[in-house]
Scaffold this motif. Structure first.
Motif, mmCIF file in Angstrom:
data_model
loop_
_atom_site.group_PDB
_atom_site.id
_atom_site.type_symbol
_atom_site.label_atom_id
_atom_site.label_comp_id
_atom_site.label_asym_id
_atom_site.label_seq_id
_atom_site.Cartn_x
_atom_site.Cartn_y
_atom_site.Cartn_z
ATOM 1 N N MET A 101 54.576 23.550 47.903
ATOM 2 C CA MET A 101 56.092 23.759 47.150
ATOM 3 C C MET A 101 56.920 23.971 48.370
ATOM 4 S SD MET A 101 55.165 26.451 44.278
ATOM 5 C CE MET A 101 56.816 27.004 43.802
ATOM 6 N N ALA A 102 56.819 24.526 49.404
ATOM 7 C CA ALA A 102 57.501 24.712 50.522
ATOM 8 C C ALA A 102 57.956 23.283 51.350
ATOM 9 C CB ALA A 102 57.267 25.687 51.737
ATOM 10 N N LYS A 103 57.008 22.546 51.208
ATOM 11 C CA LYS A 103 57.299 21.257 51.827
ATOM 12 C C LYS A 103 58.444 20.572 51.064
ATOM 13 C CE LYS A 103 52.515 19.819 53.352
ATOM 14 N NZ LYS A 103 51.557 19.030 52.653
ATOM 15 N N SER A 104 58.558 20.500 49.865
ATOM 16 C CA SER A 104 59.510 19.932 49.393
ATOM 17 C C SER A 104 60.648 20.895 48.844
ATOM 18 C CB SER A 104 58.905 19.442 47.773
ATOM 19 O OG SER A 104 57.862 18.740 48.098
ATOM 20 N N ALA A 105 60.696 22.029 49.548
ATOM 21 C CA ALA A 105 61.784 23.057 49.244
ATOM 22 C C ALA A 105 62.913 22.612 50.170
ATOM 23 C CB ALA A 105 61.330 24.262 49.300
ATOM 24 N N GLY A 106 63.941 23.239 49.997
ATOM 25 C CA GLY A 106 65.250 23.189 50.929
ATOM 26 C C GLY A 106 64.908 23.202 52.410
ATOM 27 N N SER A 107 64.348 24.309 52.546
ATOM 28 C CA SER A 107 63.693 24.570 54.017
ATOM 29 C C SER A 107 62.133 24.533 53.980
ATOM 30 C CB SER A 107 64.359 26.030 54.427
ATOM 31 O OG SER A 107 63.485 26.513 55.401
ATOM 32 N N LYS A 108 61.859 23.756 55.089
ATOM 33 C CA LYS A 108 60.307 23.606 55.007
ATOM 34 C C LYS A 108 59.430 24.790 55.379
ATOM 35 C CE LYS A 108 59.710 18.719 56.023
ATOM 36 N NZ LYS A 108 60.805 18.393 55.643
ATOM 37 N N GLU A 109 60.009 25.758 56.170
ATOM 38 C CA GLU A 109 59.349 26.897 56.486
ATOM 39 C C GLU A 109 59.377 28.092 55.544
ATOM 40 O OE1 GLU A 109 61.536 26.072 58.888
ATOM 41 O OE2 GLU A 109 59.927 24.369 59.473
ATOM 42 N N ARG A 110 60.371 28.052 54.667
ATOM 43 C CA ARG A 110 60.822 28.945 53.713
ATOM 44 C C ARG A 110 60.753 28.596 52.191
ATOM 45 N NH1 ARG A 110 64.193 30.670 57.718
ATOM 46 N NH2 ARG A 110 66.024 29.374 56.731
ATOM 47 N N LEU A 111 60.386 29.729 51.338
ATOM 48 C CA LEU A 111 60.471 29.634 49.842
ATOM 49 C C LEU A 111 61.469 30.620 49.537
ATOM 50 C CD1 LEU A 111 59.263 27.438 48.135
ATOM 51 C CD2 LEU A 111 57.343 29.021 47.485
ATOM 52 N N LEU A 112 62.355 30.039 48.803
ATOM 53 C CA LEU A 112 63.479 31.138 48.315
ATOM 54 C C LEU A 112 63.315 31.356 46.805
ATOM 55 C CD1 LEU A 112 66.705 29.627 50.104
ATOM 56 C CD2 LEU A 112 65.022 31.449 51.032
#
Lengths: 324, 181
Positions: A108-119
């Protein structure tokens, strides 16, 4: 033909990406907008002005799998997280995604706003009385258009890779072209060419047996068979340049070029070093066992390629393309 | 015998390039060629050749990148999986056969993955590594080789390359089944 293959790859890629994203919209595998309920074991309580809690977000694997719908993980979830409350009372959660994070969250983080974080947006947050843990309900940021994002990224990445490959070629290309020039001036290539004339005459009937192209072709095939890909590519490109000097119709592939490429794409190699290295690294008891089978496979590919090039070149449509 | 051949070829591949340098330059010296000047003269073209292939390589790799990232490969595998059983090909190796002509790094990744999951000495592991050694990255070779001489009409090169790939993969399946099943 290359036209259709090229546009086919792109169009199929785009359509499948859109299709996959539509399926994702319907099935919602990332549970966009649904609260994930878990416990945070607090390590650091808020101090002073900043209202932040740090700790580990924990959840049993059964809940994680139930929430996301499939067998995503076997291990209990233990994921460092930071919760911060802003002045207006809303709270947010930040998770730094590392290799220790659950695979699905990494995905999921790969496609999130920031690659290393999940908000995430915290909808409920209550700290226990002893201040060591907290119950938290969090809605993670919406993950959508995963494949379209991936497709865009891939197009940009591969364009950069292509340039890197080409730039990396400059040095070895210059080295081998220099060497070839010396061999040519010294008459060494001509000697090589003369020895192998009986073979090359049959493979490349359109090329005069003493033409420099033949020397380059022989050197390329020899380098390929020895697995010296650093030398094979520059020598092959040199051979193509020489073959192009015999080309009556610039911009169109000649019969000799196609036969030459068939030999190259067959990839006949006496020692498939890469495959053997990977096998050895994977702990094989006999990494070299594939030498024989690879030679059979690549030999068949090469023979089939040469035969196909010789047969297809007689088709009227390909003959016509060669007419000046 | 196999071990001997392996060692022999290994040694050859280590000493081949130094030996070639020695032969080329030594022969040139004997024939009284001005080796340094001639070398530099030939090497001048290196830059141009490398730069000339950039547009062809960008076009090819970007298309392959889009195809791979979209998940179309998985779709293709679902469609083709029923057929592979008929020719004695384990369905796990199908991605390998499909990826080999498109991407060198992609097929290397698949081979490594298959060996990690199934073991390098399993039928699948042996078949995957044989497939890797049975063909070249056809579309990359096409783009680079035709790129250097600015060929746009490739005539029968693509069907020829595909026939060679299919033959290589089928031969790999056949020989591995024959020897290791």
């Amino acid at each position: 033909m290359l036209n259709y293959i090229w546009i086919g790859l792109i169009l199929i890629g785009l359509f499948v990406a859109v299709g996959n994203d539509i399926i994702d919209e319907v099935q919602n595998p990332y549970r966009n907008g649904e609260p994930f309920v878990s416990t945070v074991l607090l390590k650091k309580a808020p101090s002073g002005i900043r209202q932040t809690w740090e700790g580990d977000l924990v959840a049993p694997p059964d809940y994680f799998n139930g929430f996301y719908g499939t067998q995503r993980t076997q291990e209990p979830i233990r994921q460092p997280a930071v919760i911060s409350k802003s002045a207006d009372g809303t709270a947010s959660l930040t998770m730094n995604i590392t290799d220790a994070s659950p695979a699905w969250w990494r995905e999921m983080a790969k496609s999130a706003g920031s690659k290393e974080r999940l908000l995430g947006r915290v909808v409920e947050f209550s700290v226990s009385e002893d201040q060591t843990s907290a119950r938290v309900q969090v809605v993670f940021e919406s993950i959508r258009f995963v494949k379209l994002k991936a497709v865009t990224q891939a197009a940009l990445d591969y364009a950069a890779i292509a340039v890197n490959i080409a730039l990396g070629l400059i040095g070895i290309m210059a080295l081998w072209l220099g060497m070839m020039k010396v061999a040519e001036e010294a008459g060494l290539l001509q000697v090589l060419t003369r020895i192998l004339t009986p073979v090359t005459k049959r493979l490349f009937p359109d090329v005069p047996p003493d033409h420099p192209a033949v020397g380059a072709i022989i050197m390329n095939i020899a380098a390929n068979m020895l697995g010296l890909s650093n030398a094979a590519t520059p020598l092959g490109l040199k051979a193509m340049e020489e073959l192009n000097k015999l080309n009556p119709k610039v911009g169109t592939a000649t019969n000799a070029m196609v036969t030459f490429l068939a030999i190259n794409t067959g990839g006949l190699i006496l020692l498939p070093a890469t495959a053997i290295a990977v096998r050895a690294a994977a702990g094989s008891s006999n990494p070299g066992i594939i030498i024989g089978t690879s030679i059979v496979g690549a030999g068949c590919a090469t023979i089939a390629g040469i035969a196909a090039s010789k047969l297809l070149q007689r088709l009227p449509r390909y003959k016509k393309a060669m007419e000046v | 015998m196999g071990e001997f051949l392996k060692n022999l070829v290994e040694v050859i591949s280590f000493i081949a390039i130094p030996l070639m340098f020695l032969l080329f330059l030594g022969w040139g010296l004997i024939k009284k060629v001005k080796v340094y000047e001639v070398f530099v003269e030939g090497a001048k073209d290196g830059f141009n050749v490398a730069i000339r292939i950039i547009p062809y390589l960008v076009a090819m790799l970007a298309a392959i990148g889009i195809f791979r990232a979209s998940g179309a490969m998985e779709l293709l595998i679902t469609v083709l999986a029923p057929v592979t059983g008929l020719i004695g090909m384990p369905p796990e190796t199908l991605p390998m056969a499909l990826m080999r002509p498109l991407s060198g790094s992609g097929s290397l990744g698949i081979m490594t993955e298959l060996m990690k999951v199934h073991g390098p000495d399993s039928l699948i592991g042996i078949m995957a590594s044989t497939m890797y050694g049975s063909s070249e990255t056809t579309f990359y070779v096409l783009a680079v080789y035709f790129g250097t001489v600015s060929i746009k009409n490739t005539r029968h090169a693509v069907p020829t390359g595909i026939i060679a790939d299919v033959a290589g993969m089928l031969a790999a399946v056949w020989i591995v089944n024959l020897l290791f099943r």
